[in-house]
Write an enzyme that holds these catalytic residues in place. Sequence first.
Site, PDB file in Angstrom:
ATOM      1  N   ASP A 105       0.334  -1.567   0.257  1.00 32.49           N
ATOM      2  CA  ASP A 105      -0.100   0.032   0.088  1.00 32.49           C
ATOM      3  C   ASP A 105       0.584   1.260  -0.179  1.00 32.49           C
ATOM      4  OD1 ASP A 105      -1.619  -2.048   0.773  1.00 32.49           O
ATOM      5  OD2 ASP A 105      -2.537  -0.929   2.641  1.00 32.49           O
TER       6      ASP A 105
ATOM      7  N   GLU B 225     -10.323  -2.284   4.080  1.00 31.45           N
ATOM      8  CA  GLU B 225      -9.062  -1.691   4.666  1.00 31.45           C
ATOM      9  C   GLU B 225      -8.996  -0.468   4.414  1.00 31.45           C
ATOM     10  OE1 GLU B 225      -6.317  -5.628   4.877  1.00 31.45           O
ATOM     11  OE2 GLU B 225      -6.556  -5.095   3.313  1.00 31.45           O
TER      12      GLU B 225
HETATM   13  C1  FRU Z   1      -4.232  -3.714   2.612  1.00 25.79           C
HETATM   14  C2  FRU Z   1      -2.674  -4.005   4.512  1.00 25.79           C
HETATM   15  C3  FRU Z   1      -3.532  -3.272   4.893  1.00 25.79           C
HETATM   16  C4  FRU Z   1      -2.408  -3.618   6.212  1.00 25.79           C
HETATM   17  C5  FRU Z   1      -1.503  -3.643   5.425  1.00 25.79           C
HETATM   18  C6  FRU Z   1      -0.586  -4.612   5.873  1.00 25.79           C
HETATM   19  O1  FRU Z   1      -3.968  -3.634   1.550  1.00 25.79           O
HETATM   20  O2  FRU Z   1      -3.735  -5.420   4.240  1.00 25.79           O
HETATM   21  O3  FRU Z   1      -4.997  -3.145   5.561  1.00 25.79           O
HETATM   22  O4  FRU Z   1      -2.192  -2.449   7.053  1.00 25.79           O
HETATM   23  O5  FRU Z   1      -1.884  -3.977   4.093  1.00 25.79           O
HETATM   24  O6  FRU Z   1       1.072  -4.223   4.920  1.00 25.79           O
END
Ligand code: FRU
Length: 499
Positions: A40, A214
């Site tokens: 992300d 998320e």
């Molecule tokens: C989204 C996610 C978030 C988390 C991160 C972990 O892709 O799953 O929810 O904070 O990636 O790398």
Amino acid sequence: MTVPFPSDGSKLPSAEIAAAGDAATRPLFHFTPPTSWLNDPNGLVYYAGEYHLFYQYHPHSLVWGPMYWGHAVSRDLLSWEHLPIALEPDDLGMIFSGSAVIDWHNTAGFGAEAIVAIFTQFADGQQVQSLAFSTDRGRSWTKYAGNPVIPMPAGQIDFRDPKVFWHGDPHAGRWVMLLAVGQEIWFYTSPDLKSWTKSGEFGAGFGSRGGVWETPDLFALPVDNNPNNLRWMLIVSVQDQAPAGGSGVQYFVGDFDGSTFIPGEAPETVRWADYGGDFYAAQSWSDAPDGRRVWLAWMNNWRYGANIPATSWRGAMSVPRDLALVSDDHGAVLVQQPIGELAQLRGIGHEWSAAQVQPGTQRLAHMRGDTLEVQATFAVDHTTTARTFGLRVRTGAAEATVIGYDAEQRALFVDRNTAGHKATASDTPQIVPLQPRAEEISLHLLVDRASVEVFADGGRVVLTNQIFPAPSSTDLELFAEDGIVTLKQLNVHPLRRQS
Ligand code: FRU
């Protein structure tokens, strides 16, 4: 936790991609990490002439693992300067996704115009929210000694990805935080970024519920450019069962009363920001200049993210996109346009107008390349006898990614079934209903070494996809099936780095 973070990095890239190595496969105009695994975008904030891009980073591996925040800055959203890792795991856990703000009035007391990062830490089943700050333009970072600022409430499994913004008058407003909690978004408010009070919840029964929710975001956009008609956009990433399979980004249009999101549409309404396979965890920049709302996303998918070909790095961001909201018969629709800055990468272009595409495939002899911008307008009127028509990009002897319009079904499609090395989960063509506008279909394509982004109908319908063609598959073709179609206008530009 319920998140199936993949750890299978065993699949190797195809021989040709591996042999070509970084130089031929690293995207030209998409952000990639210097080495290792990226997911992300995090902490997007603009300050003192620089767009900051932090990102979920596992610096020691080509697959996801204990996460850090990688960091880069850009003055034009085109060329990025890699900076040292900003945040490392500590006793409270690894560093998950989050956001960043400029604390213009020093509400937290970290110093004048501190950049404050707000992020989740994860260890031993606990997801807690923490702060770090920088008073030197993001070059060095200090974790707040009072972390965590929000512990995990009892009974929760997923409690993460804080997105923070200032709401209200510059001096009399307050901070607002969104958190993804299972399949809901929770809201908190704070005077100082340190003490937070829960103010609302949204989500039960709403939208797509195919996976855990998320990385939320929330911002206001003017409808049809009218500053007196603002709507609030709540952005929620859904980890599974998006239209192309796997992960995707949905949005809700409504209002924000300072405490919680008020939906403006029925619970069963589902709106997708992108219908392709590879657009996830989108986040917009805080404090972007000129009131601009610009975002990008991780150009990958949790279903197969760990299996895409990789040499020394794995993962890229989508191209940054400017956002707008336009009204249509169904309410207000998000419009995404690739940032205008991209025009600076254009080489000498070719232009055609009023050409007839005959049945079959027609190669555009002078326009080949692994990095292209293509803008095409096709007539869909009484002269259109083709059942389907469109463009084939990154074409080679046995490879092509097909972007077409089905004039009978009134639907846009992207087919990456023959795109090249197969790393993605689903090869069924992606099909999105799309009515012609003024008897035309307009397509704006951005082709890079390992992706194709399709902006149709002025950016109302977008499909982002990774593809893994052989580096030698560089032809561009037009096609029509079972009839003819008029290509009213075609502009093709090679994209390149200006030296
Ligand atoms: C989204 C996610 C978030 C988390 C991160 C972990 O892709 O799953 O929810 O904070 O990636 O790398």
